[in-house]
Design an enzyme around this catalytic site. Structure first.
Site, PDB file in Angstrom:
ATOM      1  N   GLU A   1      -5.150   0.864   2.504  1.00 41.17           N
ATOM      2  CA  GLU A   1      -5.214  -0.075   3.618  1.00 41.17           C
ATOM      3  C   GLU A   1      -6.563   0.075   4.315  1.00 41.17           C
ATOM      4  O   GLU A   1      -7.251   1.084   4.137  1.00 41.17           O
ATOM      5  CB  GLU A   1      -4.074   0.219   4.615  1.00 41.17           C
ATOM      6  CG  GLU A   1      -2.699  -0.036   4.012  1.00 41.17           C
ATOM      7  CD  GLU A   1      -1.538   0.602   4.794  1.00 41.17           C
ATOM      8  OE1 GLU A   1      -0.439   0.056   4.751  1.00 41.17           O
ATOM      9  OE2 GLU A   1      -1.740   1.657   5.443  1.00 41.17           O
TER      10      GLU A   1
ATOM     11  N   HIS B   1       4.897   9.049   4.195  1.00 41.72           N
ATOM     12  CA  HIS B   1       4.699   8.215   5.392  1.00 41.72           C
ATOM     13  C   HIS B   1       5.830   7.199   5.543  1.00 41.72           C
ATOM     14  O   HIS B   1       6.205   6.843   6.645  1.00 41.72           O
ATOM     15  CB  HIS B   1       3.350   7.497   5.276  1.00 41.72           C
ATOM     16  CG  HIS B   1       3.020   6.583   6.412  1.00 41.72           C
ATOM     17  ND1 HIS B   1       3.037   6.976   7.732  1.00 41.72           N
ATOM     18  CD2 HIS B   1       2.643   5.269   6.432  1.00 41.72           C
ATOM     19  CE1 HIS B   1       2.695   5.959   8.504  1.00 41.72           C
ATOM     20  NE2 HIS B   1       2.461   4.925   7.741  1.00 41.72           N
TER      21      HIS B   1
HETATM   22 ZN   LIG Z   1      -1.440   3.636   6.537  1.00 44.88          ZN
END
Ligand SMILES: [Zn+2]
Length: 219
Positions: free
Chosen positions: A177, A63
């Site tokens: 997160e 990511h």
């Molecule tokens: Zn994330």
């Protein structure tokens, strides 16, 4: 044989629904019915669409780095084990620095920060607290391998440099997160937050729970 004592776990995942707030640009959740009892079908069956960064989730290194691995190949040890919950109280939008942890000792390989700066998972706001590269370097020195927090990102909402994400990559740390930690006291727990084994995915939703420290009993 090991068993988990009953009722000793705490759910730290928000509910996911089409109302779940998404990072600007992300795709909200939708469940499109493919089969429905009301239409005479023998089943209810739906297709799920969303970016995998909704609610409690684990980012994969791919990511935030072109050479990072996907979530399917990520070592599960990151997401399973002893963890420490730390409360911080910062101004809106502020990054957590090592100075903010004065008087606190890091004594687990996984650290979750409760900021209370993104109080409603269904209401987007961009003044949430985030981590700092200084904090990540400091945590790495203390052998921390996973950081988590109760906000949508480890970098500020409008940040384009993604310094915390980069520091996490450099130190080969994992990240959680979108946790909900309002109801969690500071202290030590056993974290279970396993990502799904989705090939080439940039993240995966997790059902994150905390077990009371030392929940394992022999039977
Ligand atoms: Zn994330």
């Amino acid at each position: 044989l090991l068993t988990v004592k009953k009722k000793t776990w705490i759910d730290i995942s928000p509910e996911l629904s089409p109302k779940s707030a998404v990072f600007p640009g992300d795709t909200a959740l939708s469940l499109v019915p493919l089969m429905q009892f009301a239409k005479g079908d023998p089943l209810y069956l739906s297709a799920l669409t969303m970016t995998p960064h909704l609610g409690a989730h684990a980012d994969s290194p791919s990511h935030y780095h072109p050479e990072g691995c996907d979530i399917a190949t990520r070592d599960l040890d990151f997401f399973l084990g002893r963890c420490q919950v730390i409360h911080v109280d910062l101004a809106p939008g502020e990054r957590i620095l090592p100075e903010h942890l004065q008087g606190k000792k890091i004594e687990a390989e996984r650290v979750l920060f409760r900021t209370l700066s993104f109080p409603d998972p269904n209401h987007w706001r961009d003044d949430f607290n985030s981590l700092s590269p200084e904090l990540i370097a400091w945590l790495a020195k203390h052998s921390v391998k996973l950081v988590g927090l109760d906000t949508p990102s480890v970098d500020p909402a409008n940040d384009k440099e993604l310094k915390s994400h980069n520091a996490i990559y450099k130190n080969d740390m994992a990240v959680l997160e979108g946790l909900v930690l309002d109801h969690v006291h500071e202290g030590f727990y056993f974290l279970i937050a396993l990502p799904l084994k989705i090939k080439n995915a940039d993240a995966s939703p997790v059902r994150a729970i905390l077990l009371e420290d030392s929940p394992w009993k022999k039977s």
